[in-house]
Scaffold this active site. Structure first.
Site, PDB file in Angstrom:
ATOM      1  N   GLU A  10      -6.445  61.187  -4.140  1.00 68.53           N
ATOM      2  CA  GLU A  10      -6.308  62.646  -4.116  1.00 68.53           C
ATOM      3  C   GLU A  10      -4.902  63.093  -4.457  1.00 68.53           C
ATOM      4  O   GLU A  10      -3.938  62.402  -4.168  1.00 68.53           O
ATOM      5  CB  GLU A  10      -6.590  63.159  -2.707  1.00 68.53           C
ATOM      6  CG  GLU A  10      -7.958  62.811  -2.239  1.00 68.53           C
ATOM      7  CD  GLU A  10      -8.125  63.133  -0.763  1.00 68.53           C
ATOM      8  OE1 GLU A  10      -8.920  62.449  -0.120  1.00 68.53           O
ATOM      9  OE2 GLU A  10      -7.446  64.049  -0.275  1.00 68.53           O
ATOM     10  N   CYS A  43      -5.128  60.653  11.047  1.00 67.82           N
ATOM     11  CA  CYS A  43      -5.063  60.814   9.590  1.00 67.82           C
ATOM     12  C   CYS A  43      -6.350  60.316   8.947  1.00 67.82           C
ATOM     13  O   CYS A  43      -6.811  59.210   9.239  1.00 67.82           O
ATOM     14  CB  CYS A  43      -3.875  60.024   9.063  1.00 67.82           C
ATOM     15  SG  CYS A  43      -3.868  59.851   7.271  1.00 67.82           S
ATOM     16  N   CYS A  99       1.497  67.287  -4.201  1.00 66.95           N
ATOM     17  CA  CYS A  99       1.461  66.187  -3.231  1.00 66.95           C
ATOM     18  C   CYS A  99       0.650  65.050  -3.857  1.00 66.95           C
ATOM     19  O   CYS A  99      -0.504  65.254  -4.233  1.00 66.95           O
ATOM     20  CB  CYS A  99       0.789  66.737  -1.969  1.00 66.95           C
ATOM     21  SG  CYS A  99       0.421  65.512  -0.742  1.00 66.95           S
ATOM     22  N   GLY A 149      -1.826  57.003   1.353  1.00 65.34           N
ATOM     23  CA  GLY A 149      -1.063  55.768   1.279  1.00 65.34           C
ATOM     24  C   GLY A 149       0.325  55.844   1.872  1.00 65.34           C
ATOM     25  O   GLY A 149       0.856  56.917   2.141  1.00 65.34           O
ATOM     26  N   CYS A 176      -2.807  55.493  11.158  1.00 65.48           N
ATOM     27  CA  CYS A 176      -2.496  56.530  12.152  1.00 65.48           C
ATOM     28  C   CYS A 176      -3.807  57.232  12.516  1.00 65.48           C
ATOM     29  O   CYS A 176      -4.535  57.675  11.631  1.00 65.48           O
ATOM     30  CB  CYS A 176      -1.499  57.539  11.578  1.00 65.48           C
ATOM     31  SG  CYS A 176      -0.035  56.755  10.893  1.00 65.48           S
ATOM     32  N   CYS A 224      -4.965  53.405   3.146  1.00 65.26           N
ATOM     33  CA  CYS A 224      -3.677  53.111   3.791  1.00 65.26           C
ATOM     34  C   CYS A 224      -3.913  52.122   4.923  1.00 65.26           C
ATOM     35  O   CYS A 224      -4.894  52.241   5.660  1.00 65.26           O
ATOM     36  CB  CYS A 224      -3.046  54.386   4.343  1.00 65.26           C
ATOM     37  SG  CYS A 224      -1.429  54.091   5.104  1.00 65.26           S
ATOM     38  N   CYS A 263      -4.202  64.774   4.172  1.00 67.31           N
ATOM     39  CA  CYS A 263      -4.135  63.438   3.638  1.00 67.31           C
ATOM     40  C   CYS A 263      -5.456  62.646   3.704  1.00 67.31           C
ATOM     41  O   CYS A 263      -5.905  62.290   4.785  1.00 67.31           O
ATOM     42  CB  CYS A 263      -3.084  62.827   4.554  1.00 67.31           C
ATOM     43  SG  CYS A 263      -2.415  61.287   4.259  1.00 67.31           S
TER      44      CYS A 263
HETATM   45  N1  SAH Z   1       2.065  57.559   4.661  1.00 60.72           N
HETATM   46  C1  SAH Z   1       3.140  58.460   4.538  1.00 60.72           C
HETATM   47  C2  SAH Z   1       2.892  59.560   3.538  1.00 60.72           C
HETATM   48  C3  SAH Z   1       1.506  60.137   3.496  1.00 60.72           C
HETATM   49  S1  SAH Z   1       1.017  61.020   4.924  1.00 60.72           S
HETATM   50  C4  SAH Z   1       3.503  59.037   5.881  1.00 60.72           C
HETATM   51  O1  SAH Z   1       2.756  58.849   6.837  1.00 60.72           O
HETATM   52  O2  SAH Z   1       4.565  59.649   5.966  1.00 60.72           O
HETATM   53  C5  SAH Z   1       1.932  62.516   4.689  1.00 60.72           C
HETATM   54  C6  SAH Z   1       2.079  63.351   5.937  1.00 60.72           C
HETATM   55  O3  SAH Z   1       0.830  63.918   6.314  1.00 60.72           O
HETATM   56  C7  SAH Z   1       2.594  62.535   7.103  1.00 60.72           C
HETATM   57  O4  SAH Z   1       3.667  63.174   7.752  1.00 60.72           O
HETATM   58  C8  SAH Z   1       1.363  62.486   7.969  1.00 60.72           C
HETATM   59  O5  SAH Z   1       1.704  62.260   9.286  1.00 60.72           O
HETATM   60  C9  SAH Z   1       0.704  63.830   7.702  1.00 60.72           C
HETATM   61  N2  SAH Z   1      -0.687  63.906   8.154  1.00 60.72           N
HETATM   62  C10 SAH Z   1      -1.634  62.966   8.146  1.00 60.72           C
HETATM   63  N3  SAH Z   1      -2.777  63.396   8.710  1.00 60.72           N
HETATM   64  C11 SAH Z   1      -2.544  64.659   9.105  1.00 60.72           C
HETATM   65  C12 SAH Z   1      -3.337  65.640   9.793  1.00 60.72           C
HETATM   66  N4  SAH Z   1      -4.585  65.392  10.187  1.00 60.72           N
HETATM   67  N5  SAH Z   1      -2.765  66.839  10.040  1.00 60.72           N
HETATM   68  C13 SAH Z   1      -1.485  67.104   9.653  1.00 60.72           C
HETATM   69  N6  SAH Z   1      -0.706  66.222   9.009  1.00 60.72           N
HETATM   70  C14 SAH Z   1      -1.219  65.003   8.753  1.00 60.72           C
HETATM   71 FE1  SF4 Z   2      -0.391  57.092   8.630  1.00 59.82          FE
HETATM   72 FE2  SF4 Z   2       0.592  58.155   6.354  1.00 59.82          FE
HETATM   73 FE3  SF4 Z   2      -1.085  56.056   6.272  1.00 59.82          FE
HETATM   74 FE4  SF4 Z   2      -2.009  58.443   6.990  1.00 59.82          FE
HETATM   75  S1  SF4 Z   2      -1.200  57.895   5.003  1.00 59.82           S
HETATM   76  S2  SF4 Z   2      -2.450  56.445   7.988  1.00 59.82           S
HETATM   77  S3  SF4 Z   2      -0.254  59.264   8.095  1.00 59.82           S
HETATM   78  S4  SF4 Z   2       0.966  56.087   7.170  1.00 59.82           S
END
Ligand code: SAH
Ligand code: SF4
Length: 406
Positions: free
Chosen positions: A115, A148, A134, A191, A145, A141, A365
Site C-alpha cells: 500500500e 498495527c 506514505c 514494513g 506491533c 512486517c 498501516c
Molecule cells: N515500521 C515502521 C514504519 C511503518 S509504521 C514503524 O513502525 O515506525 C508507521 C507508523 O504508523 C508507526 O509510527 C506506527 O506505529 C503507526 N501505526 C501503526 N498502526 C497504527 C494504528 N492502528 N493507528 C495509528 N498509527 C499506527
Molecule cells: Fe510495528 Fe511498524 Fe511493523 Fe506495523 S509496520 S508492525 S508499526 S514495525
C-alpha cells in the site's frame, strides 16, 4: 535488571498468500544514474542516451519500453530483456476525506500487494499546499506491533529498491495530471524500513537525487520501530532525512508489549542512538506515540516520556490509534491526549497531535491489505483478543512495579 519473559508471540492472523514466481528482471528505477549510464555504455551507447533514458524513467508517462521513442529500437529491445519499466503490475486507488486522502493498493509481480497513501494538505496562511506520500518498504512486517494491521499480516518479503521508488513514480504521474507534485515522502507504510535498510537507503537516495526523483532529502522521513544498527548506519551516512522513531511507551514493560522489538533493542538505547543521529545531522528526531486508551496514555506514561526525552533534539507526535479490526483497544480521548501533550510541553518538548486521515478507507498501516487478505478464522481472532487483554494487564502491572526503579 529483571529478566523479561518474552511469552509466546502474538500470533499472526492470516496465512501467507499463495503467490506466483518473481520476474527475474530488476526494475529499471532501482538503478542509480551511474548504473544506468554504465549499462548504456555497455550497449555501445553515447552518454546523451543516459539523459534521454533518465527523462523517461523520472518524468515520463510511458508504460512500456516500446513507448520510449527517443531511444533506438535495438536499445529498447535490450532494455526490455534486461529490466522492468515498472515493478507495480497494477494499482487500485480509493479516496477518502472528500479526495484529500487517496490510498493505492499495488500488486507486485508475484501477486503480493502493498500500500501507499497520498495525503493532501491545502495551503493555509503562509503555508504552501503539500502532498505527503506514505510508502511501504516491505510486504508485511516481522515486528508484529499488536495495534498495527501490517503486524497482523506477518512478514512476506522485502521490497526491492525499484518497488519502493515506483510507488513515488506512480503518484508523481497521478499528480502531474492536475499540475501538482509530491512534496514529502514518509516511509510509514507497510514494513520496517530499517530491517530492509540497504534497499530503503538506496531508494531514499534515488528519491532525493536531483538527477532522479529529485525531492529534497529534508522532505523525506524514515520511520523505524527502533532498529539500532539501521539507525547507526543512517548516522554514519549523515543524510538530511528526518528520522522518526516509533517509541509508543517509555516504560519498558509496556514497550515490550507494544513494540516486540523492544526486547532486542530497548527504548532507552534506541533513543540514545537516535540522539546520536540528531547530533550528527543537526536534525530534530520525531518520536511517535500511538495513543491507546488506558494502555499507554496515563499521567505516569506522560511523565516517564517527558523524563526520557527532556533536553534532547526531539519532536513528539501523538497519534490517536486508528482502530484496527482485531484488537480489543480503542484510541485515547482527545482530553487525555491534550493532557499528555501538556506534560511534555511543560518540560519544553515540542509536541504535536496528529489527526487521523482516511479512517474510512482503512488508511492505517497495512489495513487495506489486511482487509484484502479476507476474514481470519473467528477462533483465531478471539484467541488474539484474549491474549492481548491478558498481556496488557500483565504489562501494566509490570510497568507499575518498575516505576521509580530507574
Ligand atoms: N515500521 C515502521 C514504519 C511503518 S509504521 C514503524 O513502525 O515506525 C508507521 C507508523 O504508523 C508507526 O509510527 C506506527 O506505529 C503507526 N501505526 C501503526 N498502526 C497504527 C494504528 N492502528 N493507528 C495509528 N498509527 C499506527
Ligand atoms: Fe510495528 Fe511498524 Fe511493523 Fe506495523 S509496520 S508492525 S508499526 S514495525
Amino acid at each position: 535488571m529483571r529478566a523479561r519473559d518474552p511469552g509466546s508471540p502474538i500470533p499472526v492472523l492470516f496465512p501467507a498468500p499463495q503467490v506466483g514466481t518473481r520476474d527475474s528482471r530488476p526494475g529499471l528505477s532501482g538503478l542509480s544514474p551511474e548504473e544506468q549510464l554504465a549499462w548504456l555504455a555497455g550497449q555501445g551507447q553515447p552518454a546523451y542516451r543516459g539523459r534521454q533514458l533518465a527523462d523517461h524513467v523520472w518524468s515520463g508517462r510511458a508504460t512500456s519500453f516500446d513507448d520510449l521513442h527517443t531511444l533506438p529500437g535495438p536499445v529498447r529491445e535490450s532494455l526490455s530483456a534486461a529490466f522492468r519499466l515498472d515493478t507495480l503490475v497494477d494499482t487500485t486507488v480509493r479516496e477518502a476525506d472528500g479526495g484529500l486522502t487517496e490510498k493505492a493498493l499495488h500488486r507486485l509481480d508475484d501477486g503480493r500487494t502493498i500500500e501507499s497513501v497520498l495525503m493532501r494538505y491545502p495551503a493555509r496562511g503562509p503555508r504552501r499546499e503539500r502532498a505527503t506520500l506514505c510508502i511501504s518498504s516491505q510486504a508485511g512486517c516481522a515486528v508484529g506491533c499488536p495495534f498495527c494491521a501490517t503486524g497482523e499480516l506477518g512478514f512476506w518479503r522485502d521490497l526491492e529498491t525499484a518497488e519502493i521508488v515506483d510507488q513515488g513514480r506512480f503518484w508523481r504521474r497521478h499528480l502531474a495530471r492536475e499540475g501538482r507534485r509530491v512534496t514529502n515522502i514518509v516511509f510509514m507504510g507497510m514494513g520496517e524500513p530499517l530491517l530492509n535498510a540497504d534497499r530503503v537507503l538506496a531508494a531514499a537516495s534515488l528519491l532525493s537525487d536531483s538527477r532522479a526523483f529529485g525531492l529534497g532529502a529534508r522532505h523525506i522521513t524514515i520511520s523505524t520501530s527502533g532498529v539500532i544498527p539501521g539507525i547507526e548506519q543512517l548516522t554514519s551516512l549523515r543524510p538530511q532525512y528526518t528520522l522518526a522513531v516509533s517509541l509508543h511507551a517509555a516504560r519498558s514493560a509496556l514497550r515490550d508489549l507494544l513494540v516486540p522489538l523492544n526486547r532486542r533493542y530497548p527504548g532507552e538505547q534506541v533513543v540514545d542512538a537516535a540522539t546520536d543521529y540528531a547530533d550528527a545531522t543537526g536534525r530534530r528526531v520525531t518520536y511517535e506515540i500511538v495513543m491507546i486508551a488506558g494502555i499507554n496514555d496515563t499521567a505516569v506514561d506522560a511523565a516517564a516520556l517527558a523524563e526520557l526525552l527532556r533536553g534532547r533534539l526531539a519532536h513528539v507526535n501523538l497519534i490517536p490509534m486508528n482502530p484496527v479490526a482485531h484488537t480489543p483497544w480503542q484510541p485515547s480521548s482527545p482530553e487525555r491526549i491534550e493532557a499528555f501533550a501538556t506534560t511534555l510541553r511543560n518540560v519544553g518538548l515540542h509536541t504535536t497531535i496528529r489527526r487521523n486521515r482516511g479512517i474510512d478507507i482503512g488508511a492505517a498501516c497495512g489495513q487495506l491489505a489486511a482487509e484484502m487478505a479476507g476474514a481470519p478464522a473467528p477462533d483465531a481472532v478471539a484467541r488474539r483478543r484474549d491474549l492481548l487483554v491478558d498481556r496488557s494487564a500483565a504489562a501494566l502491572r509490570d510497568a507499575g512495579d518498575s516505576v521509580g526503579a530507574g
